[in-house]
Structure formats: structure tokens, C-alpha cells
Design a protein around this motif. Structure first.
Motif, mmCIF file in Angstrom:
data_model
loop_
_atom_site.group_PDB
_atom_site.id
_atom_site.type_symbol
_atom_site.label_atom_id
_atom_site.label_comp_id
_atom_site.label_asym_id
_atom_site.label_seq_id
_atom_site.Cartn_x
_atom_site.Cartn_y
_atom_site.Cartn_z
ATOM 1 N N LEU A 190 -4.903 26.584 29.522
ATOM 2 C CA LEU A 190 -3.754 27.303 30.044
ATOM 3 C C LEU A 190 -2.453 26.534 29.894
ATOM 4 O O LEU A 190 -1.398 27.132 29.758
ATOM 5 N N THR A 191 -2.510 25.243 29.925
ATOM 6 C CA THR A 191 -1.288 24.440 29.884
ATOM 7 C C THR A 191 -1.241 23.565 28.635
ATOM 8 O O THR A 191 -2.193 22.868 28.316
ATOM 9 N N GLN A 192 -0.124 23.622 27.944
ATOM 10 C CA GLN A 192 0.133 22.708 26.838
ATOM 11 C C GLN A 192 0.997 21.576 27.387
ATOM 12 O O GLN A 192 2.152 21.784 27.744
ATOM 13 N N THR A 193 0.456 20.395 27.497
ATOM 14 C CA THR A 193 1.197 19.281 28.074
ATOM 15 C C THR A 193 2.170 18.704 27.056
ATOM 16 O O THR A 193 1.872 18.571 25.881
ATOM 17 N N VAL A 194 3.375 18.382 27.541
ATOM 18 C CA VAL A 194 4.406 17.838 26.661
ATOM 19 C C VAL A 194 4.145 16.368 26.366
ATOM 20 O O VAL A 194 4.307 15.912 25.242
ATOM 21 N N HIS A 195 3.735 15.628 27.381
ATOM 22 C CA HIS A 195 3.499 14.196 27.225
ATOM 23 C C HIS A 195 2.102 13.836 27.720
ATOM 24 O O HIS A 195 1.632 14.347 28.732
ATOM 25 N N THR A 196 1.477 12.941 26.993
ATOM 26 C CA THR A 196 0.186 12.402 27.398
ATOM 27 C C THR A 196 0.220 10.886 27.256
ATOM 28 O O THR A 196 0.698 10.372 26.244
ATOM 29 N N TRP A 197 -0.265 10.190 28.278
ATOM 30 C CA TRP A 197 -0.296 8.725 28.261
ATOM 31 C C TRP A 197 -1.715 8.237 28.495
ATOM 32 O O TRP A 197 -2.400 8.702 29.415
ATOM 33 N N ASN A 198 -2.161 7.287 27.681
ATOM 34 C CA ASN A 198 -3.363 6.531 28.010
ATOM 35 C C ASN A 198 -2.977 5.467 29.021
ATOM 36 O O ASN A 198 -1.968 4.776 28.848
ATOM 37 N N ILE A 199 -3.765 5.317 30.071
ATOM 38 C CA ILE A 199 -3.464 4.330 31.107
ATOM 39 C C ILE A 199 -4.097 2.996 30.718
ATOM 40 O O ILE A 199 -5.305 2.924 30.469
ATOM 41 N N THR A 200 -3.293 1.949 30.680
ATOM 42 C CA THR A 200 -3.772 0.621 30.323
ATOM 43 C C THR A 200 -3.781 -0.292 31.557
ATOM 44 O O THR A 200 -3.307 0.077 32.620
ATOM 45 N N ASN A 201 -4.339 -1.482 31.367
ATOM 46 C CA ASN A 201 -4.392 -2.522 32.404
ATOM 47 C C ASN A 201 -5.311 -2.130 33.563
ATOM 48 O O ASN A 201 -5.141 -2.616 34.689
ATOM 49 N N LEU A 202 -6.284 -1.276 33.300
ATOM 50 C CA LEU A 202 -7.253 -0.902 34.319
ATOM 51 C C LEU A 202 -8.431 -1.882 34.315
ATOM 52 O O LEU A 202 -8.612 -2.611 33.358
ATOM 53 N N PRO A 203 -9.235 -1.905 35.371
ATOM 54 C CA PRO A 203 -10.418 -2.779 35.378
ATOM 55 C C PRO A 203 -11.341 -2.475 34.201
ATOM 56 O O PRO A 203 -11.331 -1.373 33.645
ATOM 57 N N ALA A 204 -12.131 -3.441 33.831
ATOM 58 C CA ALA A 204 -13.043 -3.311 32.683
ATOM 59 C C ALA A 204 -13.940 -2.094 32.852
ATOM 60 O O ALA A 204 -14.479 -1.836 33.936
ATOM 61 N N GLY A 205 -14.088 -1.332 31.773
ATOM 62 C CA GLY A 205 -14.966 -0.176 31.785
ATOM 63 C C GLY A 205 -14.332 1.105 32.271
ATOM 64 O O GLY A 205 -14.984 2.149 32.287
ATOM 65 N N ILE A 206 -13.061 1.043 32.656
ATOM 66 C CA ILE A 206 -12.380 2.235 33.176
ATOM 67 C C ILE A 206 -11.444 2.812 32.123
ATOM 68 O O ILE A 206 -10.682 2.099 31.485
ATOM 69 N N VAL A 207 -11.534 4.123 31.925
ATOM 70 C CA VAL A 207 -10.646 4.851 31.023
ATOM 71 C C VAL A 207 -9.784 5.779 31.858
ATOM 72 O O VAL A 207 -10.275 6.398 32.801
ATOM 73 N N GLY A 208 -8.494 5.885 31.503
ATOM 74 C CA GLY A 208 -7.612 6.735 32.288
ATOM 75 C C GLY A 208 -6.590 7.468 31.439
ATOM 76 O O GLY A 208 -6.252 7.043 30.337
ATOM 77 N N CYS A 209 -6.098 8.596 31.968
ATOM 78 C CA CYS A 209 -5.121 9.420 31.272
ATOM 79 C C CYS A 209 -4.121 9.973 32.276
ATOM 80 O O CYS A 209 -4.464 10.284 33.418
ATOM 81 N N ALA A 210 -2.867 10.106 31.844
ATOM 82 C CA ALA A 210 -1.820 10.733 32.637
ATOM 83 C C ALA A 210 -1.140 11.796 31.797
ATOM 84 O O ALA A 210 -0.895 11.585 30.608
ATOM 85 N N VAL A 211 -0.857 12.943 32.395
ATOM 86 C CA VAL A 211 -0.147 14.026 31.684
ATOM 87 C C VAL A 211 0.934 14.600 32.566
ATOM 88 O O VAL A 211 0.834 14.560 33.788
#
Length: 216
Positions: A195-216
Motif C-alpha cells: 500500500l505504501t511506496q516509501t520515499v526513503h529507506t535506511w539500513n540501521i548500522t552499529n547494532l549488536p552482533a547478529g541484529i539486522v535493522g531497517c528504517a523507513v
């Protein structure tokens, strides 16, 4: 895809160097970038009630960095409040609506703030513990991908195995969940995926080992 660094909360540093934290937050919001901070909870693996309590305390600390704002009656605005979709705020930053998003994984919590010109735009973050997903049957990843993720992601997953497949799935899944949060969808609903086309997408860095993150 852009990247955004998550800062680690440290109680001693927070109170000793409050001006540094305030400058960090201000610069990110002025630049139109998300500002992310995470807090570790040793020995509280998946104890979400306790983690939510500490998250509320940290949010109050974060909002203490922001200038006071008043409503039309001259009263101080409440800094933030909880809803079924997570914490929200009535604050504006330089005329932009301030948005909050929160995500939990393993033994830590991530809080994100983002100032948006369009008050109707959303902001969402999501994090996943890839170490936990490593224990899932690969067939389960395929079923989830077929149900919730794009056809391109499904095809890419068919060509990967083991940790590489888990990393690819986690990256796609956090994006899916972050978009859902930006849309303020309460729960995973298949028909809401595109439903939503996001304008910006960020991969989140500097997280603890083994953790993947995203921000939109």
C-alpha cells in the motif's frame, strides 16, 4: 539504500554529556535524517514488560533534550504518549511533525525519532535477531516470504542457503515490518503489503552482533 547509525544509550554518558546528545539529535532532525538510539537489557531476554518500562523512561529522557512547546492555551504539551500502535507525540521540530517508532529484539530496544514535513507521512523502524532465525527451518522462511514478501525477494531466497539466506530474509522482513509501522498497521495483514511506496529507506548500522535493522 542509505544507512543510519544507531547510538547506544549509556546512563553515565547520557547525564554527563547531555549537550552532546542534544546536538546529535538536533543535527539529525535538522538534516531530515532519523535519529536512533538503543538500550541493552542484560539478563532480560524477551522480558518485554520490563523492557517497555525502561523504554518509557528513556523516551522521557530523550524528550528532555527538546525545547518546551505549548498548546493554544499556553499549557506545556505532553511530550509523548502511548497508543496501541506505539508511542506518539504532538511535538513539532522546525515546523515538521515529530514521529516516533520503537522495535525490540532479544535483549535490547531501539527508539527512532524523525521529523517529517508531511504530517500524514509515517515513520517506522524494525530490528530482527538473525541468530534466532538461524534455528528456523528454511521451509518456514520460504512460506513467510511467499505470504508477505515481494516476488523478487522470494526468487532471491531460492538461490541462497544457510546464513546468507537468513541475512537476506531478515533484511527484507525488517523492511516489510518497518513499512507496516510507518502505515500504522496494527499487526501483519497480507493485503497491506504494497500500500505504501516509501520515499526513503535506511539500513540501521552499529547494532549488536547478529541484529539486522531497517528504517523507513
Amino acid at each position: 539504500m542509505s544507512m543510519v547509525k544507531a547510538l547506544r544509550y549509556d546512563k553515565v554518558s547520557w547525564h554527563a554529556q547531555k549537550m552532546k546528545w542534544r546536538d546529535s539529535l538536533s543535527k539529525a532532525l535538522d538534516a531530515g535524517q532519523p535519529w536512533l538510539i538503543y538500550q541493552m537489557f542484560p539478563n532480560m531476554y524477551n522480558k518485554r514488560d520490563v523492557m517497555r518500562l525502561h523504554r518509557r523512561l528513556l523516551l522521557s529522557d530523550i524528550f528532555s533534550l527538546l525545547p518546551s512547546q505549548h498548546d493554544d492555551d499556553g499549557q506545556n504539551k505532553k511530550s509523548w504518549f502511548d497508543t496501541e500502535q506505539g508511542p506518539k507525540t504532538d511535538f513539532y521540530w522546525q515546523g515538521k511533525k515529530l514521529k516516533i517508532s520503537v522495535s525490540y529484539a532479544r535483549d535490547f530496544c531501539v527508539i527512532g525519532l524523525h521529523a517529517l514535513s508531511d504530517v500524514h507521512s509515517g515513520f517506522g523502524i524494525d530490528v530482527v535477531d538473525t541468530m534466532a532465525i538461524l534455528n528456523w527451518p528454511e521451509e518456514e522462511l520460504d512460506v513467510l516470504a511467499q505470504t508477505y514478501l515481494s516476488s523478487e525477494t522470494q526468487q532471491a531466497l531460492q538461490n541462497e542457503y544457510g546464513s546468507a539466506k537468513v541475512e537476506l530474509f531478515a533484511t527484507a522482513w525488517t523492511h516489510f515490518e518497518a513499512v507496516a509501522k510507518a502505515n500504522e498497521k496494527n499487526g501483519i495483514v497480507q493485503e497491506d503489503i504494497h500500500l505504501t511506496q516509501t520515499v526513503h529507506t535506511w539500513n540501521i548500522t552499529n547494532l549488536p552482533a547478529g541484529i539486522v535493522g531497517c528504517a523507513v
